[in-house]
Every structure is written in C-alpha cells, then in structure tokens.
Design a protein around this motif. Structure first.
Motif, PDB file in Angstrom:
ATOM      1  N   SER A  96       0.765  -0.682  -0.419  1.00  0.00           N
ATOM      2  CA  SER A  96      -0.452  -0.303   0.114  1.00  0.00           C
ATOM      3  C   SER A  96       0.769   1.257   0.066  1.00  0.00           C
ATOM      4  N   LEU A  97       0.397   2.311  -0.036  1.00  0.00           N
ATOM      5  CA  LEU A  97       1.480   3.862  -0.265  1.00  0.00           C
ATOM      6  C   LEU A  97      -0.099   4.550  -0.644  1.00  0.00           C
ATOM      7  N   ILE A  98       0.326   5.411   0.362  1.00  0.00           N
ATOM      8  CA  ILE A  98      -0.789   6.069   0.746  1.00  0.00           C
ATOM      9  C   ILE A  98       0.423   8.118   0.756  1.00  0.00           C
ATOM     10  N   THR A  99      -1.221   8.638  -0.085  1.00  0.00           N
ATOM     11  CA  THR A  99       0.090  10.268  -0.740  1.00  0.00           C
ATOM     12  C   THR A  99      -1.062  11.271   0.304  1.00  0.00           C
ATOM     13  N   ARG A 100      -0.253  12.154   1.287  1.00  0.00           N
ATOM     14  CA  ARG A 100      -0.934  13.033   1.949  1.00  0.00           C
ATOM     15  C   ARG A 100      -1.800  13.674   1.531  1.00  0.00           C
ATOM     16  N   ASP A 101      -1.229  14.646   0.654  1.00  0.00           N
ATOM     17  CA  ASP A 101      -1.994  15.577  -0.074  1.00  0.00           C
ATOM     18  C   ASP A 101      -1.042  16.091  -1.562  1.00  0.00           C
ATOM     19  N   LEU A 102      -2.002  16.395  -2.677  1.00  0.00           N
ATOM     20  CA  LEU A 102      -1.659  16.426  -3.811  1.00  0.00           C
ATOM     21  C   LEU A 102      -1.097  17.244  -4.035  1.00  0.00           C
ATOM     22  N   GLN A 103      -1.625  18.718  -4.016  1.00  0.00           N
ATOM     23  CA  GLN A 103      -1.554  20.462  -3.728  1.00  0.00           C
ATOM     24  C   GLN A 103      -0.590  20.693  -2.894  1.00  0.00           C
ATOM     25  N   ASP A 104       0.153  20.913  -2.473  1.00  0.00           N
ATOM     26  CA  ASP A 104       0.042  20.972  -1.087  1.00  0.00           C
ATOM     27  C   ASP A 104       2.172  21.642  -1.296  1.00  0.00           C
ATOM     28  N   HIS A 105       2.461  21.184  -2.978  1.00  0.00           N
ATOM     29  CA  HIS A 105       3.821  21.128  -3.138  1.00  0.00           C
ATOM     30  C   HIS A 105       3.503  21.867  -4.653  1.00  0.00           C
ATOM     31  N   PRO A 106       4.817  23.065  -4.813  1.00  0.00           N
ATOM     32  CA  PRO A 106       4.726  23.350  -5.843  1.00  0.00           C
ATOM     33  C   PRO A 106       5.110  22.487  -7.138  1.00  0.00           C
ATOM     34  N   ASP A 107       5.744  21.419  -7.010  1.00  0.00           N
ATOM     35  CA  ASP A 107       6.149  21.267  -8.329  1.00  0.00           C
ATOM     36  C   ASP A 107       4.841  19.635  -8.477  1.00  0.00           C
ATOM     37  N   PRO A 108       3.881  19.515  -9.254  1.00  0.00           N
ATOM     38  CA  PRO A 108       3.278  19.141 -10.128  1.00  0.00           C
ATOM     39  C   PRO A 108       3.203  17.470 -10.092  1.00  0.00           C
ATOM     40  N   CYS A 109       4.262  17.443 -10.487  1.00  0.00           N
ATOM     41  CA  CYS A 109       5.166  15.965  -9.884  1.00  0.00           C
ATOM     42  C   CYS A 109       5.371  15.163  -9.061  1.00  0.00           C
ATOM     43  N   THR A 110       5.353  15.781  -8.030  1.00  0.00           N
ATOM     44  CA  THR A 110       5.897  15.569  -6.691  1.00  0.00           C
ATOM     45  C   THR A 110       4.795  15.048  -5.460  1.00  0.00           C
ATOM     46  N   LYS A 119      -1.330  13.969 -13.697  1.00  0.00           N
ATOM     47  CA  LYS A 119      -1.551  15.069 -12.130  1.00  0.00           C
ATOM     48  C   LYS A 119      -2.582  15.716 -12.171  1.00  0.00           C
ATOM     49  N   GLY A 120      -2.735  16.851 -13.535  1.00  0.00           N
ATOM     50  CA  GLY A 120      -3.488  17.712 -13.973  1.00  0.00           C
ATOM     51  C   GLY A 120      -4.799  16.686 -13.776  1.00  0.00           C
ATOM     52  N   VAL A 121      -4.999  15.519 -13.963  1.00  0.00           N
ATOM     53  CA  VAL A 121      -6.577  15.290 -14.145  1.00  0.00           C
ATOM     54  C   VAL A 121      -6.596  15.418 -13.015  1.00  0.00           C
ATOM     55  N   LEU A 122      -5.855  14.660 -11.732  1.00  0.00           N
ATOM     56  CA  LEU A 122      -6.419  14.799 -10.203  1.00  0.00           C
ATOM     57  C   LEU A 122      -6.522  15.599  -9.812  1.00  0.00           C
ATOM     58  N   LEU A 123      -5.399  16.745 -10.065  1.00  0.00           N
ATOM     59  CA  LEU A 123      -6.166  18.016  -9.641  1.00  0.00           C
ATOM     60  C   LEU A 123      -7.373  18.642  -9.998  1.00  0.00           C
ATOM     61  N   ARG A 124      -7.493  18.905 -11.192  1.00  0.00           N
ATOM     62  CA  ARG A 124      -9.136  19.497 -11.635  1.00  0.00           C
ATOM     63  C   ARG A 124     -10.076  18.557 -11.336  1.00  0.00           C
ATOM     64  N   LEU A 143      -6.566   2.321  -6.595  1.00  0.00           N
ATOM     65  CA  LEU A 143      -6.345   3.347  -6.022  1.00  0.00           C
ATOM     66  C   LEU A 143      -7.599   3.989  -6.024  1.00  0.00           C
ATOM     67  N   PHE A 144      -8.193   4.097  -4.819  1.00  0.00           N
ATOM     68  CA  PHE A 144      -9.086   5.335  -4.081  1.00  0.00           C
ATOM     69  C   PHE A 144      -8.591   6.432  -3.506  1.00  0.00           C
ATOM     70  N   PHE A 145      -9.230   7.211  -4.099  1.00  0.00           N
ATOM     71  CA  PHE A 145      -9.123   9.219  -4.017  1.00  0.00           C
ATOM     72  C   PHE A 145     -10.412   9.512  -3.952  1.00  0.00           C
ATOM     73  N   SER A 146      -9.531  10.896  -2.846  1.00  0.00           N
ATOM     74  CA  SER A 146     -10.320  11.262  -1.872  1.00  0.00           C
ATOM     75  C   SER A 146     -10.469  12.839  -1.929  1.00  0.00           C
ATOM     76  N   ARG A 147     -11.392  13.901  -2.133  1.00  0.00           N
ATOM     77  CA  ARG A 147     -10.954  15.158  -1.690  1.00  0.00           C
ATOM     78  C   ARG A 147     -10.989  15.926  -0.478  1.00  0.00           C
ATOM     79  N   LYS A 148     -10.508  14.858   0.265  1.00  0.00           N
ATOM     80  CA  LYS A 148     -10.274  15.808   1.179  1.00  0.00           C
ATOM     81  C   LYS A 148      -8.349  15.556   1.449  1.00  0.00           C
ATOM     82  N   PHE A 149      -7.791  15.868   2.791  1.00  0.00           N
ATOM     83  CA  PHE A 149      -6.490  16.227   2.796  1.00  0.00           C
ATOM     84  C   PHE A 149      -6.638  15.294   3.624  1.00  0.00           C
TER      85      PHE A 149
END
Length: 539
Positions: A94-108, A129-134, A156-162
């Motif tokens: 398993s692999l958890i991403t805490r937040d996709l939006q809190d870093h300036p690099d869209p690929c990080t 990455k852009g698709v997920l952000l949109r 992959l489970f996606f959530s709009r929550k932080f």
C-alpha cells in the motif's frame, strides 16, 4: 469499558463484514470493468472515497494505464509513466499520498510507505497529475493488485479530503485489492481458456483442411501422394496448407529424398493456382547455359542450335507454380537474373529484348546449407532472402519412423499394380529390418528398396532376403581373445572366419539366418565362404 484495542478490532471486523458482498459482485462477470461501479459502491461502505480507479501496469512496471473507473473524470487521463525508482514504491502492498496540492511541483507528492512519510519525486506524467487536480483530488491510497503472485496494477482510492487515509484504511484497501486480484486471475484464466479453445478449433479446422486436401490430391491420381502419419509429417502439411492460401514464395529444405516435390505439389494443389500448370525444373541437372534457356526461354538464333523460339519454364508455368528443385546448385550468373523475377516479376528470353511478366508462384527446394553457400560466395544473399519468405523443413525419414510402415504399405500397393506382380505381403523380419535402418536416401531409397523386393519376391512374401540394404551390424558373441586387442596384435581373418563358422553352426547351416546373425547380405556371406574355403558348407 472496552479497551481501545478491542474497539479497533471490532471496527475492523465491521468493515471487513461490509466487504462480503464484493465476492458476489465480482463473481457476476468475468470482466471486472463491467461491474466496477458496483465494486466501488460496495467498497465505499468499508472505505469511503470519492473515486475508485483500477490501474494496470506495463510489462516492466514503468508505466500504468487506467483499466477501470468508478465514474467519469474531468479530462481524459493518458497512460502514466514514472522513473525506475518508482517501480519499487508502486509495488508495495500500500502507498498513501497525504496531499497532492501542497507542493509547487505537480509531479511530486508526499507518500506514506509503511509509516515513513517523505517527499518523493514521483515523475508521474503531468497530464495524469493535472487530471487529479482538476477533479479536486487531495489524497490517495494505492493498494497493490497481484495476480498469481505478480503485481499487475494498483487499486487507487481517491479522496477530496486532505490526509484522508491512514494505515488502518490501507489494511482494508489491501483486502479489497486481493479480491479484485482474484477476480482478475479468474478473468485471465477464462481468457487463456478462450484462447486455448480458439487455438484448438483453428488446429482442428487446419487438420480437417489438410485431410481434405490430401484426400482430394490422392484421388486425383499421380505418383506424388502425401503419405505419412507421424506428427512431423502432419506438421509439414499443416505449414504447407497455411502458406498455400497465399502467393508467398516457399523454400523447402531437407535431405535429398525427403519428399520436397511431393510437398511442392501439395502447396500447388491447395492454392488458388491449382487449376494452372505445375512445372518442375531441376537446377542441378542442367549446365548453366541450358538451365538459363530452360528457365527463361530463348528466341530464334539466341545461340547455336536455337532454330526456333521457345518458351521457358517461367512462361510454361504462367498462372500456376514453378518448382525449382536443387535451387542451391544454380550458378551465380543465373541467380542474378532469377533475382529480377522475384523482385520485379519480369524477365527476358535469351536473345530477346521484350520484357515479359512472370505470373508464377515460386516454390524452391534445396538439400544444401544455403548459409554456408552464401559464406563461400556460391549463393547470393539477396536471392536467399527472396526465396526464404516461408521455409518448410522436411525431417529425414529416420526422424519419423512412424511413416516407414505407412510408406511401405503404400509403395507395395502402388508398385505391385505397376509391375503386375501383387506381393503376398511383407514378413515381420523384413518390417523390423526396414524400421531399424537409418535410410540415408530417405523416402526415395525406401521406394527403390520396395520396388526391388517386389520384383525379387515374384508374387510371394517379401522377406529380408529380398531387401538390398545392409543394416548396421548387431552385437555378436566375440571370442574373449578377440574382445581386446593384445600387444602382439591379432589375425583379423582368423577371427572373422571363426565368427562365420559360429554363425553357421548357430543357424543350423541356414545361410540366410547366418547372414542375419552377422549383419551381412547373403551375397556378402557367400563371398566370405569362398574366401575362407567354407563354400563346401553350402546347402
């Protein structure tokens, strides 16, 4: 009051119970994509999410594509690719991403892997990455999906929550991914079974076609019947049947006498050109100038003796098939001219200026190693590749012993009718000798041996006495003194005489039986009887 550990266990059990309907849902179809929306609905009861995606990895785990979606995305995601160091990360349970939006690099992204939180340069395709952000996705949870122990993708489970997911969610996600992996395994097995069934059906249709063509060509008469029951021979005819439907050039390889002209006629008879002529030309039987004339034809006065114009084999075979036997013996000069026929489908007669079209299918045969001939500058490499469009190798008769008996019976019937002397059959010992022989001359040698035996048997039973072949000598009882070479040497003639005398004694003076014991023909035995003064033992 229950301890916190007990409460956590009870909560986990409730979440696992909520997943039980997944087994039924996934079992409703052999295609996970057809029920994926229902999968997402059931999974949401145990693991809340806004979007569920099933991704499938490439063969080298260096890319991924969306295999199934629980709902439409804003923007169409392209196949995502990542750097080599990401393979290990995406192969974890398993692999958890805490937040996709809190870093300036869209690929990080910030990943939590087994409790270790860190920034990782994901090198994920920026379009994905852009698709997920949109779609306002903030955090993700990826659970590895495995089929037969191999990681094939991720759920992959996606959530709009932080920071929507933790380790307990990862445990549930892995359970869901395991069920999806099991469904994919069933899907894969079903697909393999379908492909296997289709392959069997194709093989059955091909075998039926081979049998039908063989029967059609057999009833059409002629000496070139396709006789054989071995798997190797059936494979040859199967390949010939496949290529016959095309106009591709065929190269038949194998030892002399294996039946290359038989296969060439089979290809012709199974092709759309079957109503056209079949012309055979032996390239080794003619000198260079005569071969060129036979192949391309000539005009009147092209050379001494050319009293009139004559069409060559290419023209004679128009609309049909030209079989070039022993093509490896064609001179380099003729090869250069024949190459034009294969490349441009045109040629000129000797002594002529008119360019003629070659409407002919070429089937060539050789018993030479053309690779070695190319290395020795005896065969053009470009011509080889033009001829080597579809190669069919004919195995020697010694490698398909099942065909010996079938060919024997066929030749007996065919040749008895030809010579007007129906044989009474073939004895057991003759059959055994035929089966034990290596047949360096292959089918042609077998046919000649049967023809000779029919003549010698004069309508009686064909026995080993009527066979012209000398089998390899079988082990004999050798005197102890002769089994090892003594320092002073041995008298070879004395040893051979002793063996002949022993064979005669064991055979009760029956010369045919004694010859078989020694691995000799009767004529060879009589020669030795004369040589050693044992001729008086004849009866």
């Amino acid at each position: 009051m229950p301890a916190s550990g007990e409460l956590q266990l009870a909560a986990r059990l409730r979440r696992l119970e909520a997943l039980e309907p997944l087994i039924t849902t996934l079992g409703e179809s052999l295609d996970v994509r057809e029920v994926f929306e229902q999968v997402a609905v059931v999974a949401r009861e145990a693991l809340p999410h806004d979007l569920l995606v099933l991704g499938r990895f490439g063969d080298n785990l260096d890319s991924a594509r969306v295999y199934a979606l629980s709902q439409d995305l804003v923007g169409e995601p392209e196949p995502a690719r990542w750097a080599p160091h990401m393979r290990e990360l995406f192969s974890r349970d398993s692999l958890i991403t805490r937040d996709l939006q809190d870093h300036p690099d869209p690929c990080t992204a910030r990943f939590l892997a087994r409790g270790e939180e860190r920034w990782v340069d994901a090198d994920i395709d920026s379009t994905m990455k852009g698709v997920l952000l949109r779609n306002q996705i903030r955090s993700t949870l990826n659970a590895a999906v495995r089929v037969r122990g191999r990681t094939v993708g991720g759920l992959l489970f996606f959530s709009r929550k932080f920071s929507a997911y933790d380790d307990e969610d990862a445990f549930i996600a892995c359970r869901i991914a395991n069920l999806v992996g099991l469904a994919l395994a069933h899907e894969q097995l079903a697909e393999e079974a379908r492909q296997a069934a289709e392959a069997r059906e194709r093989a059955a249709r091909l075998e039926q076609r081979v049998a039908r063509l063989t029967e059609e060509l057999a009833t059409s008469g002629g000496p070139h019947r396709q006789v054989g029951v071995s798997r190797q021979w059936r494979d040859v005819l199967a390949q010939a049947t496949k290529v016959a439907a095309t106009d591709a050039t065929v190269l038949l390889t194998g030892e002399s006498g294996t039946g290359k002209e038989v296969v060439a006629r089979f290809v012709h008879g199974a092709s759309r050109r079957k109503d056209g002529p079949f012309v055979a030309l032996n390239c080794a039987a003619l000198p260079e100038q005569l071969l060129e004339s036979e192949l391309f034809g000539h005009e009147k006065g092209a050379f001494t003796g050319a009293a009139s114009a004559r069409a060559g084999s290419i023209e004679q075979a128009a609309g049909g098939t030209l079989f070039l036997d022993e093509v490896g013996e064609m001179s380099v000069a003729v090869q250069a001219k024949f190459l034009r026929v294969l490349q441009e489908r045109e040629f000129q007669r000797l002594g002529g200026a008119a360019v003629r079209r070659a409407d002919v299918r070429i089937v060539a045969a050789t018993n030479r190693d053309l690779g070695a001939a190319i290395a020795q500058k005896q065969f053009r490499e470009d011509l080889y590749y033009r001829l080597h469009v579809f190669e069919i190798h004919l195995p020697p008769l010694r490698e398909r012993p099942d065909d010996i008996v079938a060919l024997l019976d066929h030749f007996v019937r065919e040749l008895c009718a030809a010579v007007g002397r129906p044989a009474a059959g073939v004895s057991v010992d003759a059959r055994q000798q035929l089966l034990a022989y290596a047949w360096p001359g292959n089918v042609r040698e077998l046919r000649n041996a049967v023809e000779r035996a029919i003549i010698l048997s004069e309508g009686g039973l064909i026995t080993s006495e009527h066979l012209p072949i000398q089998l390899a000598r079988r082990p004999s009882v050798v005197p102890e003194a002769a089994s090892a070479l003594p320092p002073e040497g041995i008298d070879l003639e004395r040893v051979e005489r002793s063996l002949v005398e022993q064979a005669l004694a064991r055979a009760g003076n029956n010369k045919s039986r004694a010859a078989r014991l020694l691995g000799l023909t009767r004529a060879q035995l009589y020669t030795r009887l004369e040589r050693y003064g044992l001729a008086k033992a004849r009866s």
